[in-house]
Write a protein that holds these residues in place. Sequence first.
Motif, PDB file in Angstrom:
ATOM      1  N   ASP A   1       0.853  -1.272   0.083  1.00  0.00           N
ATOM      2  CA  ASP A   1      -0.157   0.010   0.060  1.00  0.00           C
ATOM      3  C   ASP A   1       0.766   1.409   0.217  1.00  0.00           C
ATOM      4  OD1 ASP A   1       0.980   0.245   2.471  1.00  0.00           O
ATOM      5  OD2 ASP A   1      -0.867  -0.104   3.751  1.00  0.00           O
ATOM      6  N   ASP A   2       2.115   1.211  -0.394  1.00  0.00           N
ATOM      7  CA  ASP A   2       3.026   2.289  -0.647  1.00  0.00           C
ATOM      8  C   ASP A   2       2.559   3.460  -1.641  1.00  0.00           C
ATOM      9  OD1 ASP A   2       5.585   3.611   0.008  1.00  0.00           O
ATOM     10  OD2 ASP A   2       6.007   3.066  -1.787  1.00  0.00           O
ATOM     11  N   SER A   3       1.858   2.829  -2.605  1.00  0.00           N
ATOM     12  CA  SER A   3       1.376   3.820  -3.679  1.00  0.00           C
ATOM     13  C   SER A   3       0.200   2.867  -4.467  1.00  0.00           C
ATOM     14  CB  SER A   3       2.496   4.154  -4.626  1.00  0.00           C
ATOM     15  OG  SER A   3       2.923   3.071  -5.272  1.00  0.00           O
ATOM     16  N   TRP A   4      -0.507   3.671  -5.040  1.00  0.00           N
ATOM     17  CA  TRP A   4      -1.598   3.068  -5.954  1.00  0.00           C
ATOM     18  C   TRP A   4      -0.998   2.143  -6.981  1.00  0.00           C
ATOM     19  CZ3 TRP A   4      -2.369   3.356 -11.059  1.00  0.00           C
ATOM     20  CH2 TRP A   4      -1.389   4.564 -12.086  1.00  0.00           C
ATOM     21  N   VAL A   5       0.077   2.645  -7.588  1.00  0.00           N
ATOM     22  CA  VAL A   5       0.729   1.568  -8.448  1.00  0.00           C
ATOM     23  C   VAL A   5       1.125   0.346  -7.894  1.00  0.00           C
ATOM     24  CG1 VAL A   5       2.687   1.415 -10.116  1.00  0.00           C
ATOM     25  CG2 VAL A   5       1.803   3.761  -9.743  1.00  0.00           C
ATOM     26  N   HIS A   6       1.552   0.334  -6.697  1.00  0.00           N
ATOM     27  CA  HIS A   6       1.965  -0.807  -6.022  1.00  0.00           C
ATOM     28  C   HIS A   6       0.662  -1.619  -5.727  1.00  0.00           C
ATOM     29  CE1 HIS A   6       6.227   0.504  -4.640  1.00  0.00           C
ATOM     30  NE2 HIS A   6       6.047   0.124  -5.888  1.00  0.00           N
ATOM     31  N   ILE A   7      -0.269  -0.901  -5.382  1.00  0.00           N
ATOM     32  CA  ILE A   7      -1.684  -1.610  -4.877  1.00  0.00           C
ATOM     33  C   ILE A   7      -2.269  -2.250  -6.209  1.00  0.00           C
ATOM     34  CG2 ILE A   7      -3.952  -1.148  -4.271  1.00  0.00           C
ATOM     35  CD1 ILE A   7      -3.059   1.192  -2.744  1.00  0.00           C
ATOM     36  N   LEU A   8      -2.265  -1.808  -7.343  1.00  0.00           N
ATOM     37  CA  LEU A   8      -2.699  -2.246  -8.614  1.00  0.00           C
ATOM     38  C   LEU A   8      -1.907  -3.504  -9.244  1.00  0.00           C
ATOM     39  CD1 LEU A   8      -5.047  -2.197 -10.652  1.00  0.00           C
ATOM     40  CD2 LEU A   8      -3.942  -0.312 -11.821  1.00  0.00           C
ATOM     41  N   PHE A   9      -0.730  -2.938  -9.365  1.00  0.00           N
ATOM     42  CA  PHE A   9       0.293  -3.737 -10.229  1.00  0.00           C
ATOM     43  C   PHE A   9       1.229  -4.629  -9.337  1.00  0.00           C
ATOM     44  CE2 PHE A   9      -0.583  -0.271 -12.879  1.00  0.00           C
ATOM     45  CZ  PHE A   9      -0.942  -0.949 -14.026  1.00  0.00           C
ATOM     46  N   GLY A  10       1.341  -4.290  -8.067  1.00  0.00           N
ATOM     47  CA  GLY A  10       2.346  -5.068  -7.187  1.00  0.00           C
ATOM     48  C   GLY A  10       3.739  -4.466  -7.301  1.00  0.00           C
TER      49      GLY A  10
END
Length: 485
Positions: free
Chosen positions: A338-347
């Motif tokens: 959950d560091d960023s929305w990119v990580h949330i969506l793509f890992g």
Amino acid sequence: MARRPQFAHSGPLARSITWYGWSFVVLLSVMSLVNFEAPVPGLGTVTLFTLVMPFYVAAGVVLMVLRYREGQRLAEAAVPGDLSAAAPGRGPASRAYRLDSPQRFARITAGAWACLVAGTALFGWALLTMAWSDPFIWVGRAHVVTDVGDGHILVPLLNALFAMWGGFAVMAATPRLGRLRLLWWVSLALIPFTLLGWVRVSITQGHLEPRLWSQIGGSAVFPAVLLLAGAIALASFLNQYRPKLSLWMVVAHLVLLFLTGSRGGLLMLGVLVVLLVVRLGRQHTGAGERLRSLPPSVFVLGGLAVLVALVSSPILGRLDERSAGRLMTWRVGIGAWDDSWVHILFGVGSGTIWPWFAYESGWQPHPWRSRVTGPFGYTLYHSHSLYLEVIAELGIIGLALLMAVVWPIVARWLRGGSNANVVVTSAVCACLVGFNFDLFLFKNFAVSLVWWTAAFGALLSGIDRAPPGSVLRSEGDVPHGAKAT
């Protein structure tokens, strides 16, 4: 019933399929004694599993294609509305042959296709995330930053893909009425080879291992294999396939499961019991009558064996242990995700948090107490959870693909079916709970191979399910006069 167990009828193609089924039994037996997940000397990160499984999968796919083409030929030769061309002769015996004909073999269910496509997409997505992942480890007390080579990330993902396709190939190539029998022989072979594997690893370690495990998997993950093997034996008992021996096999696998000392295994066993009660509690299975016909000595000896295994198992002393390492790992994984929305969506990308093969391949020494300092904090060297692994490194997209893999299996359990199919499907679903406590599918490839095999066996036309209107007395029974498959 034929004296020599077969998984297909006579003929060159059928004999090839029979030997393909037997090779699966041999393969798992060898995996109990030989480590297929360690790199082969001189081949870098390539493992024995990486070398063997592509050929096994390819052979299965070829047999599937040949069987499908044979089914098309027979369908074209048959008179519309009549399948007599599929088998010589008339009457119940030939009709039973038609029930297992290539035409019906070719009918792979939508659920099986959906699971296979979703699983392929899941591992394909994991491979794609390597494009933006930047795995590295901190080596030594000075925490020297060392890049992890692509091979340490690529090879495990390929092995995971091969395990899935291997399970699909062997179940799809095996005729419907032969699937439970093939799995029964796998269940039987695992009993002696598990004990031999335990002896083998004890000799290698220089002392008797207090917790049972073999080269198929360690004591934390091997219970999944034993649970599935025990469920297969129970399904065979309910299906009246060698019922006395099948019942003793259930006891043996239960004893072996307790000897692993795995709390996750005990939890999966409890979940399996609940699922069976829910699905079969109000359904007449005929098990009660068969159990009452057994001599009391069977229950006394079986009960004593289970009791002795439970008392001598390390599991009683581990029930109150805290899993601090797993909780710590969960915090690291969720924090990175959950560091960023990119990580949330793509890992964050495959191997970014847990490049575990860098240690298990021998490239770096195994960390003390399995703990490492990584780019996102202090954690176990692998996620110890399939769901944490997927959501943290593969994001929402990976989690959606994993749910697409799981849903057909859960839906199969909800639909029910024959008693044997319900038992095996329940065991497959019970393992889904255990997947939260260790890394399966993306690791422990021999264990994953067994799980995928049982899952696809249930998802195809059924392990022993007979089409409506057949002459079979109950689902999975072979009519008198028909050759056992």
